[in-house]
Write an enzyme that holds these catalytic residues in place. Structure first.
Site, PDB file in Angstrom:
ATOM      1  N   ASP A   1      -3.536   5.504 -14.064  1.00 32.78           N
ATOM      2  CA  ASP A   1      -3.909   4.327 -12.886  1.00 32.78           C
ATOM      3  C   ASP A   1      -4.612   3.164 -13.560  1.00 32.78           C
ATOM      4  O   ASP A   1      -5.017   2.965 -14.614  1.00 32.78           O
ATOM      5  CB  ASP A   1      -5.082   5.278 -12.068  1.00 32.78           C
ATOM      6  CG  ASP A   1      -6.103   6.040 -12.928  1.00 32.78           C
ATOM      7  OD1 ASP A   1      -6.312   5.868 -14.056  1.00 32.78           O
ATOM      8  OD2 ASP A   1      -6.669   6.874 -12.199  1.00 32.78           O
TER       9      ASP A   1
ATOM     10  N   ASN B   1     -15.055  14.283  -6.159  1.00 33.62           N
ATOM     11  CA  ASN B   1     -14.595  14.881  -4.865  1.00 33.62           C
ATOM     12  C   ASN B   1     -13.129  15.410  -4.873  1.00 33.62           C
ATOM     13  O   ASN B   1     -12.395  15.384  -4.104  1.00 33.62           O
ATOM     14  CB  ASN B   1     -14.245  13.581  -4.047  1.00 33.62           C
ATOM     15  CG  ASN B   1     -13.492  12.650  -4.686  1.00 33.62           C
ATOM     16  OD1 ASN B   1     -12.700  12.604  -5.688  1.00 33.62           O
ATOM     17  ND2 ASN B   1     -13.351  11.108  -4.049  1.00 33.62           N
TER      18      ASN B   1
HETATM   19  C1  F6R Z   1      -9.011   8.514 -14.832  1.00 30.86           C
HETATM   20  C2  F6R Z   1      -8.667   9.130 -13.514  1.00 30.86           C
HETATM   21  C3  F6R Z   1      -9.820   9.968 -12.857  1.00 30.86           C
HETATM   22  C4  F6R Z   1     -10.920  10.473 -13.611  1.00 30.86           C
HETATM   23  C5  F6R Z   1     -11.902  11.201 -12.653  1.00 30.86           C
HETATM   24  C6  F6R Z   1     -13.100  11.831 -13.859  1.00 30.86           C
HETATM   25  O1  F6R Z   1      -7.631   7.908 -15.327  1.00 30.86           O
HETATM   26  O2  F6R Z   1      -7.635   8.871 -12.952  1.00 30.86           O
HETATM   27  O3  F6R Z   1      -9.174  10.843 -12.188  1.00 30.86           O
HETATM   28  O4  F6R Z   1     -10.249  11.629 -14.430  1.00 30.86           O
HETATM   29  O5  F6R Z   1     -12.335  10.156 -12.136  1.00 30.86           O
HETATM   30  O6  F6R Z   1     -13.580  10.697 -14.145  1.00 30.86           O
HETATM   31  P1  F6R Z   1     -14.866  11.039 -15.268  1.00 30.86           P
HETATM   32  O7  F6R Z   1     -14.086  11.563 -16.535  1.00 30.86           O
HETATM   33  O8  F6R Z   1     -15.431   9.619 -15.753  1.00 30.86           O
HETATM   34  O9  F6R Z   1     -16.028  11.824 -14.791  1.00 30.86           O
END
Ligand code: F6R
Length: 250
Positions: free
Chosen positions: A67, A136
């Site tokens: 993303d 979430n």
């Molecule tokens: C990142 C992504 C998100 C993260 C998720 C967890 O490319 O697509 O789904 O994997 O927001 O983020 P962290 O690792 O910062 O807790």
């Protein structure tokens, strides 16, 4: 589903990096699906170390990121393009023309999403998709809601996600409200999904995604249907799944 719990996040990262390195040894032209966020930073550090020791090469590989924020130029330090450059791409030998990240600056984000899907189709199946999970339950930026999309699409970020990600920006208002994300179809079609999570803050969502009902209200729960899902957790993230089927402590 195979859930391994490690005593530290460093071990989680090392194991994820090992899985990627093993794949590249077996299949040097593997197609990788990569994630951003806090969780994979240690994985990329471990991969860079392996690369510097000559244990792994990405020269023939390609990589697709999940993303990108809408409206952030690649030079913006909070763009996922900048994140990938800093944590991985500037440090390894993966040719940059095979390191794909949606262009969040595209004038027509719908067309950009379709173009990203075409690139993914041309690449064939993702050999390994590395995933983190949001508090979430989001995977990529596929947010909870009444439905999910299979392909790449533009998404409105939930307030919860903007809030969680505001730690990287000066003000909450600076966090983009939209993103382009790969859809869940690409993740479900990947040959191998490696989901990593760390810290007690993720304990509840890890349990909900892996042991709760399969529902679009928790996009990560779809992964229960994946034929080859490897989950790597530290003890904090595994707090609520101790003793449940398939959970082993390493
Ligand atoms: C990142 C992504 C998100 C993260 C998720 C967890 O490319 O697509 O789904 O994997 O927001 O983020 P962290 O690792 O910062 O807790």
């Amino acid at each position: 589903m195979n859930i391994s719990v490690f005593s530290s996040n460093k071990e989680v990262s090392a194991r994820a990096a090992e899985l990627i390195a093993e794949l590249l040894r077996e299949k040097p032209d593997a197609v990788l699906g990569l994630a951003t966020g806090d969780t994979p930073i240690g994985v990329y550090e471990a991969l860079v170390e392996r690369f510097k020791r000559g244990e792994v090469s990405f020269r023939q590989a390609s990589a697709f990121n999940l993303d990108e924020y809408a409206g952030l130029p690649p030079e913006h330090e909070q763009s996922y393009a900048a994140y990938m450059a800093k944590h991985l791409l500037n440090e390894i030998d993966l040719p940059l023309d095979r390191a794909y990240i949606p262009n969040g600056l595209a004038a027509d984000l719908e067309a950009e999403s379709k173009a990203y899907d075409r690139l993914l189709e041309q690449a064939g199946q993702l050999d390994l998709q590395l995933l983190g999970i949001g508090h979430n339950g989001h995977i990529g930026f596929n947010e909870p809601g009444p439905h999910l999309h299979a392909g790449t699409h533009v998404v409105a970020l939930t307030e919860e996600t903007r809030d969680a990600n505001s730690r990287y920006f000066d003000h909450l208002e600076d966090v983009p409200s939209q993103a382009v994300t790969m859809g869940v179809g690409w993740m479900m079609k990947a040959k191998h999904v490696v989901l990593i999570a760390r810290g007690e803050g993720k304990a509840a969502v890890v349990k909900e995604a892996l042991f709760g009902p399969i529902t679009t209200s928790c996009p990560g729960s779809l992964l229960q249907l994946h034929p080859r899902l490897t989950v790597l957790l530290d003890e904090g993230a595994a707090r609520d799944v101790q003793g449940l089927p398939g959970v082993r402590y390493l």
